[in-house]
Scaffold this motif. Structure first.
Motif, PDB file in Angstrom:
ATOM      1  N   SER A 194      98.566-131.549   0.831  1.00 53.64           N
ATOM      2  CA  SER A 194      98.679-132.670   1.757  1.00 53.64           C
ATOM      3  C   SER A 194      97.533-132.648   2.770  1.00 53.64           C
ATOM      4  O   SER A 194      96.934-133.691   3.078  1.00 53.64           O
ATOM      5  CB  SER A 194     100.027-132.619   2.476  1.00 53.64           C
ATOM      6  OG  SER A 194     100.136-133.648   3.430  1.00 53.64           O
ATOM      7  N   GLU A 197      94.635-135.471   3.300  1.00 55.85           N
ATOM      8  CA  GLU A 197      94.438-136.041   4.638  1.00 55.85           C
ATOM      9  C   GLU A 197      92.996-135.862   5.096  1.00 55.85           C
ATOM     10  O   GLU A 197      92.404-136.767   5.704  1.00 55.85           O
ATOM     11  CB  GLU A 197      95.390-135.381   5.632  1.00 55.85           C
ATOM     12  CG  GLU A 197      96.849-135.781   5.456  1.00 55.85           C
ATOM     13  CD  GLU A 197      97.778-134.989   6.357  1.00 55.85           C
ATOM     14  OE1 GLU A 197      97.269-134.187   7.174  1.00 55.85           O
ATOM     15  OE2 GLU A 197      99.010-135.174   6.247  1.00 55.85           O
ATOM     16  N   THR A 233      90.696-138.368   3.224  1.00 51.71           N
ATOM     17  CA  THR A 233      90.831-139.719   3.771  1.00 51.71           C
ATOM     18  C   THR A 233      90.208-139.825   5.154  1.00 51.71           C
ATOM     19  O   THR A 233      89.485-140.788   5.460  1.00 51.71           O
ATOM     20  CB  THR A 233      92.321-140.112   3.835  1.00 51.71           C
ATOM     21  OG1 THR A 233      92.889-140.022   2.524  1.00 51.71           O
ATOM     22  CG2 THR A 233      92.487-141.524   4.356  1.00 51.71           C
ATOM     23  N   ARG A 265      89.997-142.991  -0.201  1.00 52.91           N
ATOM     24  CA  ARG A 265      91.422-143.344  -0.255  1.00 52.91           C
ATOM     25  C   ARG A 265      91.887-143.524  -1.693  1.00 52.91           C
ATOM     26  O   ARG A 265      93.003-143.126  -2.051  1.00 52.91           O
ATOM     27  CB  ARG A 265      91.662-144.624   0.549  1.00 52.91           C
ATOM     28  CG  ARG A 265      91.522-144.454   2.059  1.00 52.91           C
ATOM     29  CD  ARG A 265      92.042-145.670   2.791  1.00 52.91           C
ATOM     30  NE  ARG A 265      91.276-146.880   2.477  1.00 52.91           N
ATOM     31  CZ  ARG A 265      90.184-147.275   3.129  1.00 52.91           C
ATOM     32  NH1 ARG A 265      89.733-146.560   4.152  1.00 52.91           N
ATOM     33  NH2 ARG A 265      89.553-148.382   2.781  1.00 52.91           N
ATOM     34  N   THR A 274      92.734-140.151  -3.341  1.00 49.05           N
ATOM     35  CA  THR A 274      94.029-139.565  -2.990  1.00 49.05           C
ATOM     36  C   THR A 274      95.170-140.362  -3.604  1.00 49.05           C
ATOM     37  O   THR A 274      96.190-139.790  -4.008  1.00 49.05           O
ATOM     38  CB  THR A 274      94.203-139.472  -1.466  1.00 49.05           C
ATOM     39  OG1 THR A 274      94.150-140.787  -0.892  1.00 49.05           O
ATOM     40  CG2 THR A 274      93.100-138.631  -0.846  1.00 49.05           C
TER      41      THR A 274
END
Length: 272
Positions: A15, A19, A22, A109, A112
């Motif tokens: 995660s 993050e 992004t 983006r 992900t």
């Protein structure tokens, strides 16, 4: 060539990686805002706009790989990757930094979004060879950090590398080390190195007749232990600063039976 076996990332680490990818894409928009695209990158042949175009292309490529597409891109050698980079830039005429920054963020983006539903251990074929999907994410982050660092230096703006992000690059850096050996520099080399990155996990690199094996723990007593500050570690790994200079500035310390091996350690590899 012996390759380290990748370990699956913990859910929290995965995660954090997504993050960071992004967030870094969004930071590219701010970094490139209002800049001159023809500003040269120090020590490189590219301008800021060309580096941004390369990043946009690379992010698109990695998003496609995460989505399961096959995209041949060189054969993993520095020469073939350079040729593929040149060809892709010739095919991508856009040089407006603001437009390119938007593409960098968009494809970060998209990566992900494509990778998220899949297992992190799912295999993918990348420009540097086969790796798992989570290591590809680490590769993407590492690649973005390197080129955005160059852009920041060229523009005189703060760079995006910090200890937390360096930690997220480690799966890729460890995986890639045996792939990017400089065959001439490492020929016949025999030594065991322990690398300790301050505040992060360390690892070992053992050379036997020029072949390198990366492991969590050294298989024998290390010949040279290297303690290094995290940002400096990544900049040296990416060829952005010299080990000799880092030693002189107190960013690197070395000890063991053969501590004099430390300054030449980075030269055993050829960053693509």
């Amino acid at each position: 060539m012996n390759l380290p076996l990748p370990l699956p990332l913990a859910a929290a680490t995965r995660s954090a990686l997504f993050e960071a990818v992004t967030a870094l894409g969004d930071e590219a928009v701010a970094l490139l805002a209002g800049c001159r695209g023809d500003t040269p990158i120090p020590g490189a042949e590219w301008t800021v706009a060309e580096a941004a175009a390369h990043l946009a292309m690379a992010n698109e490529l990695m998003a496609a790989l995460a989505a399961g597409e096959e995209r041949p891109y060189g054969d993993g050698t520095p020469g073939s990757l350079a040729a593929a980079n040149a060809a892709s830039l010739a095919e991508r005429p856009e040089r407006d930094p603001a437009v390119l920054a938007g593409e960098i963020a968009r494809w970060a983006r998209e990566f992900t979004a494509a990778a998220g539903p899949h297992s992190g251990s799912e295999p993918v074929l990348t420009p540097l060879g086969p790796m798992d999907l989570d290591t590809l994410g680490s590769y993407l982050l590492t690649h973005m950090l390197g080129h955005l660092y160059d852009i920041a230096v060229a523009l005189g703006r703060p760079h995006p590398i910090d200890r937390h992000r360096v930690g997220l690059t480690m799966p890729f850096v460890r995986t890639a080390m045996p792939w990017v050996l400089d065959a001439r520099a490492s020929a016949g080399h025999n030594a065991c190195y322990r690398l300790r990155v301050r505040g992060l996990d360390g690892f070992a690199v053992t050379f036997t007749d020029g072949a390198a094996v990366v492991s969590q723990e050294p298989p024998r007593r290390p010949d040279c232990t290297i303690l290094i500050e995290p940002v400096t570690f990544l900049l040296i790994a990416l060829g952005r600063c010299s080990a000799t200079g880092a030693l002189a500035r107190g960013k690197v310390f070395a000890w063991g039976r053969r501590p004099w091996l430390a300054p030449a350690f980075p030269a055993l590899f050829a960053a693509p």
